[in-house]
Design a protein around this motif. Sequence first.
Motif, PDB file in Angstrom:
ATOM      1  N   GLN A  55       0.846  -1.193   0.000  1.00 44.99           N
ATOM      2  CA  GLN A  55       0.000   0.000   0.000  1.00 44.99           C
ATOM      3  C   GLN A  55       0.878   1.237   0.000  1.00 44.99           C
ATOM      4  O   GLN A  55       1.889   1.294   0.697  1.00 44.99           O
ATOM      5  N   ARG A  56       0.457   2.223  -0.778  1.00 45.08           N
ATOM      6  CA  ARG A  56       1.187   3.488  -0.835  1.00 45.08           C
ATOM      7  C   ARG A  56       0.355   4.560  -0.133  1.00 45.08           C
ATOM      8  O   ARG A  56      -0.781   4.829  -0.532  1.00 45.08           O
ATOM      9  N   THR A  57       0.909   5.129   0.918  1.00 38.20           N
ATOM     10  CA  THR A  57       0.217   6.171   1.684  1.00 38.20           C
ATOM     11  C   THR A  57       1.237   7.177   2.190  1.00 38.20           C
ATOM     12  O   THR A  57       2.266   6.787   2.765  1.00 38.20           O
ATOM     13  N   GLY A  58       0.967   8.446   1.998  1.00 35.53           N
ATOM     14  CA  GLY A  58       1.806   9.499   2.566  1.00 35.53           C
ATOM     15  C   GLY A  58       3.258   9.419   2.147  1.00 35.53           C
ATOM     16  O   GLY A  58       4.147   9.715   2.958  1.00 35.53           O
ATOM     17  N   GLY A  59       3.518   8.992   0.923  1.00 38.74           N
ATOM     18  CA  GLY A  59       4.894   8.914   0.439  1.00 38.74           C
ATOM     19  C   GLY A  59       5.636   7.674   0.871  1.00 38.74           C
ATOM     20  O   GLY A  59       6.826   7.527   0.592  1.00 38.74           O
ATOM     21  N   ARG A  60       4.949   6.752   1.552  1.00 39.07           N
ATOM     22  CA  ARG A  60       5.573   5.512   2.011  1.00 39.07           C
ATOM     23  C   ARG A  60       4.836   4.324   1.409  1.00 39.07           C
ATOM     24  O   ARG A  60       3.606   4.339   1.290  1.00 39.07           O
ATOM     25  N   THR A  61       5.579   3.271   1.042  1.00 38.32           N
ATOM     26  CA  THR A  61       4.990   2.045   0.530  1.00 38.32           C
ATOM     27  C   THR A  61       5.338   0.898   1.474  1.00 38.32           C
ATOM     28  O   THR A  61       6.499   0.741   1.857  1.00 38.32           O
ATOM     29  N   PHE A  62       4.336   0.112   1.863  1.00 37.25           N
ATOM     30  CA  PHE A  62       4.565  -0.914   2.884  1.00 37.25           C
ATOM     31  C   PHE A  62       3.722  -2.147   2.604  1.00 37.25           C
ATOM     32  O   PHE A  62       2.751  -2.116   1.844  1.00 37.25           O
ATOM     33  N   ASP A  63       4.100  -3.271   3.252  1.00 38.59           N
ATOM     34  CA  ASP A  63       3.445  -4.557   3.061  1.00 38.59           C
ATOM     35  C   ASP A  63       2.157  -4.644   3.879  1.00 38.59           C
ATOM     36  O   ASP A  63       2.093  -4.159   5.027  1.00 38.59           O
ATOM     37  N   THR A  64       1.147  -5.290   3.291  1.00 37.94           N
ATOM     38  CA  THR A  64      -0.094  -5.575   4.008  1.00 37.94           C
ATOM     39  C   THR A  64      -0.522  -7.004   3.700  1.00 37.94           C
ATOM     40  O   THR A  64      -0.189  -7.562   2.655  1.00 37.94           O
ATOM     41  N   THR A  65      -1.282  -7.574   4.632  1.00 35.02           N
ATOM     42  CA  THR A  65      -1.855  -8.910   4.451  1.00 35.02           C
ATOM     43  C   THR A  65      -3.305  -8.872   4.913  1.00 35.02           C
ATOM     44  O   THR A  65      -3.600  -8.306   5.973  1.00 35.02           O
ATOM     45  N   ALA A  66      -4.206  -9.445   4.143  1.00 41.70           N
ATOM     46  CA  ALA A  66      -5.606  -9.557   4.545  1.00 41.70           C
ATOM     47  C   ALA A  66      -6.063 -10.990   4.297  1.00 41.70           C
ATOM     48  O   ALA A  66      -5.809 -11.553   3.229  1.00 41.70           O
ATOM     49  N   ILE A  67      -6.745 -11.571   5.301  1.00 44.41           N
ATOM     50  CA  ILE A  67      -7.188 -12.962   5.218  1.00 44.41           C
ATOM     51  C   ILE A  67      -8.628 -13.050   5.709  1.00 44.41           C
ATOM     52  O   ILE A  67      -8.961 -12.540   6.789  1.00 44.41           O
TER      53      ILE A  67
END
Length: 290
Positions: A92-104
């Motif tokens: 996910q890209r938010t506020g200039g940062r990109t990070f890992d997410t997991t949804a199950i």
Amino acid sequence: MTIVDACTRRREGGSPTAVLIDDSTLSDSSRRAIVRRAGTSHAAFVDADAETTPTVRFFTAHGELTNCGHGTIAAQAFLLHRRRIREHRVRQRTGGRTFDTTAIQRDDGIEVWFDQGTVELQGGTAAGLDSILGALGITSNDMASDDAPCVASPGTPRLLVPVRTLPTLLAMRPDLRRLAADCRRLGYLGCFVYLLSPTRRAASARMFAPAIGVGEDVVNANSTGCLAAHLFATHGHRSIDVEQGHTAGRPSSVFATATATTEGISVRVGGMATIRSRGVDHRVSPMSFG
């Protein structure tokens, strides 16, 4: 518009969060108006065209946020539900940062985890502590004797305040106008007031953030991550389960785990989410979901 209850506890409570497919023609003032129309404290605007790295923007009626923890949980639950799959791992890209997410998809809702990144902890006495305590309506005598206030930042600083008893936590009625002024002056997003369990593996907490237009947040997931980093640094505990939302009548829960890295203390934050309502047209509906 979809309303997602983020960070539910045993399928109940959670923070109602509006989630929408973003429209590039919208102005930011229109996005703020949508939050007011939804009746929720926050809204997530999702660029769903990006399948693997969607951009998500978060707004309150007051303005745009750099990031939002429970909003991220709501947004990722929305995307999983929309794609009609049982699990996804995207960035996910938010506020200039990109990070890992997991949804199950679980039997009791959608479980979401995201990489909060490195949490910075400021040492020494927190700036403006006496004034902040006064605005919160408590004194130094109300604070826990085996812990200390701490400024923590996953990107935006906030003050973590440990209290001694549950009655103190539940009875707090801050002067929100004064607290907003103090937080703006000191550069704090808000104040996360918490009570640790005897084992320090669990806590109860309340988040006050009038400086960003949220008097009391039902759930603040990023502050739970900050608390996890603080407890890891001070006591070596790697995980925490924080109950929130009781004074709002919406029992909620946020989980966080902390790990030492070469860059500092890195945190993952998680929670359960439930899709509560779907398909509301924000352009014509006068309904409030709060």
